[in-house]
Motif scaffolding. Structure first.
Motif, PDB file in Angstrom:
ATOM      1  N   VAL A 127       0.841  -1.199   0.000  1.00  0.00           N
ATOM      2  CA  VAL A 127       0.000   0.000   0.000  1.00  0.00           C
ATOM      3  C   VAL A 127       0.876   1.249   0.000  1.00  0.00           C
ATOM      4  N   ALA A 128       1.929   1.257   0.788  1.00  0.00           N
ATOM      5  CA  ALA A 128       2.819   2.417   0.866  1.00  0.00           C
ATOM      6  C   ALA A 128       3.508   2.691  -0.472  1.00  0.00           C
ATOM      7  N   LEU A 129       3.814   1.644  -1.213  1.00  0.00           N
ATOM      8  CA  LEU A 129       4.467   1.812  -2.509  1.00  0.00           C
ATOM      9  C   LEU A 129       3.480   2.200  -3.611  1.00  0.00           C
ATOM     10  N   GLY A 130       2.197   2.076  -3.323  1.00  0.00           N
ATOM     11  CA  GLY A 130       1.187   2.445  -4.314  1.00  0.00           C
ATOM     12  C   GLY A 130       1.002   1.411  -5.402  1.00  0.00           C
ATOM     13  N   ILE A 131       1.353   0.166  -5.132  1.00  0.00           N
ATOM     14  CA  ILE A 131       1.225  -0.866  -6.156  1.00  0.00           C
ATOM     15  C   ILE A 131       0.151  -1.891  -5.823  1.00  0.00           C
ATOM     16  N   ALA A 132      -0.704  -1.574  -4.878  1.00  0.00           N
ATOM     17  CA  ALA A 132      -1.734  -2.522  -4.468  1.00  0.00           C
ATOM     18  C   ALA A 132      -2.662  -2.886  -5.616  1.00  0.00           C
ATOM     19  N   ASP A 133      -2.912  -1.951  -6.528  1.00  0.00           N
ATOM     20  CA  ASP A 133      -3.821  -2.227  -7.638  1.00  0.00           C
ATOM     21  C   ASP A 133      -3.228  -3.176  -8.666  1.00  0.00           C
ATOM     22  N   GLU A 134      -1.917  -3.356  -8.642  1.00  0.00           N
ATOM     23  CA  GLU A 134      -1.265  -4.263  -9.588  1.00  0.00           C
ATOM     24  C   GLU A 134      -1.447  -5.720  -9.187  1.00  0.00           C
ATOM     25  N   ILE A 135      -1.748  -5.975  -7.928  1.00  0.00           N
ATOM     26  CA  ILE A 135      -1.843  -7.336  -7.432  1.00  0.00           C
ATOM     27  C   ILE A 135      -3.295  -7.771  -7.463  1.00  0.00           C
ATOM     28  N   PRO A 136      -3.605  -8.812  -8.239  1.00  0.00           N
ATOM     29  CA  PRO A 136      -4.993  -9.239  -8.340  1.00  0.00           C
ATOM     30  C   PRO A 136      -5.490  -9.802  -7.015  1.00  0.00           C
ATOM     31  N   ALA A 137      -6.704  -9.463  -6.676  1.00  0.00           N
ATOM     32  CA  ALA A 137      -7.336  -9.982  -5.471  1.00  0.00           C
ATOM     33  C   ALA A 137      -8.674 -10.590  -5.865  1.00  0.00           C
ATOM     34  N   GLY A 138      -9.071 -11.620  -5.194  1.00  0.00           N
ATOM     35  CA  GLY A 138     -10.359 -12.226  -5.487  1.00  0.00           C
ATOM     36  C   GLY A 138     -10.370 -13.061  -6.755  1.00  0.00           C
ATOM     37  N   GLY A 139      -9.209 -13.461  -7.234  1.00  0.00           N
ATOM     38  CA  GLY A 139      -9.149 -14.343  -8.380  1.00  0.00           C
ATOM     39  C   GLY A 139      -9.159 -13.651  -9.731  1.00  0.00           C
ATOM     40  N   SER A 140      -9.325 -12.336  -9.777  1.00  0.00           N
ATOM     41  CA  SER A 140      -9.326 -11.657 -11.063  1.00  0.00           C
ATOM     42  C   SER A 140      -7.889 -11.382 -11.487  1.00  0.00           C
ATOM     43  N   VAL A 141      -7.624 -11.609 -12.757  1.00  0.00           N
ATOM     44  CA  VAL A 141      -6.279 -11.394 -13.273  1.00  0.00           C
ATOM     45  C   VAL A 141      -6.362 -10.330 -14.361  1.00  0.00           C
ATOM     46  N   SER A 142      -5.554  -9.294 -14.231  1.00  0.00           N
ATOM     47  CA  SER A 142      -5.555  -8.227 -15.228  1.00  0.00           C
ATOM     48  C   SER A 142      -4.516  -8.534 -16.299  1.00  0.00           C
ATOM     49  N   ALA A 143      -4.606  -7.792 -17.378  1.00  0.00           N
ATOM     50  CA  ALA A 143      -3.655  -7.974 -18.471  1.00  0.00           C
ATOM     51  C   ALA A 143      -2.254  -7.641 -17.976  1.00  0.00           C
ATOM     52  N   PRO A 144      -1.256  -8.410 -18.410  1.00  0.00           N
ATOM     53  CA  PRO A 144       0.117  -8.103 -17.994  1.00  0.00           C
ATOM     54  C   PRO A 144       0.556  -6.769 -18.597  1.00  0.00           C
ATOM     55  N   ILE A 145       1.363  -6.046 -17.842  1.00  0.00           N
ATOM     56  CA  ILE A 145       1.848  -4.760 -18.332  1.00  0.00           C
ATOM     57  C   ILE A 145       3.353  -4.832 -18.536  1.00  0.00           C
TER      58      ILE A 145
END
Length: 83
Positions: A15-33
């Motif tokens: 959370v402090a690094l601001g990368i929490a949105d990059e880590i999928p939660a709840g089984g959803s996987v986003s497109a690789p960047i």
């Protein structure tokens, strides 16, 4: 150190690094960047005076929507108008 304590410590760091949105939660996987594009765009915008954590969050969001976007596209934007 217990597993629960490790999770709490890592969660706070993520959370402090601001990368929490990059880590999928709840089984959803986003497109690789493209991490190289992300890092270069964040570094350039940070040098322009933008805060690193929110900048990275926005860059990641943009790259998730358009994963093949080259880093040059970030240079052409007007980041002064945030409304």
């Amino acid at each position: 150190m217990t597993a629960q304590r490790i999770i709490v410590d890592l969660r706070d760091k993520i959370v402090a690094l601001g990368i929490a949105d990059e880590i999928p939660a709840g089984g959803s996987v986003s497109a690789p960047i493209d991490n190289a594009v992300r890092d270069e765009a964040v570094a350039a915008l940070t040098m322009l005076g933008f805060a690193p954590a929110p900048t990275q969050k926005v860059v990641v969001q943009i790259l998730q929507e358009q994963p093949t976007l080259p880093v040059d596209c970030f240079k052409d934007k007007d980041y002064t108008n945030t409304s």
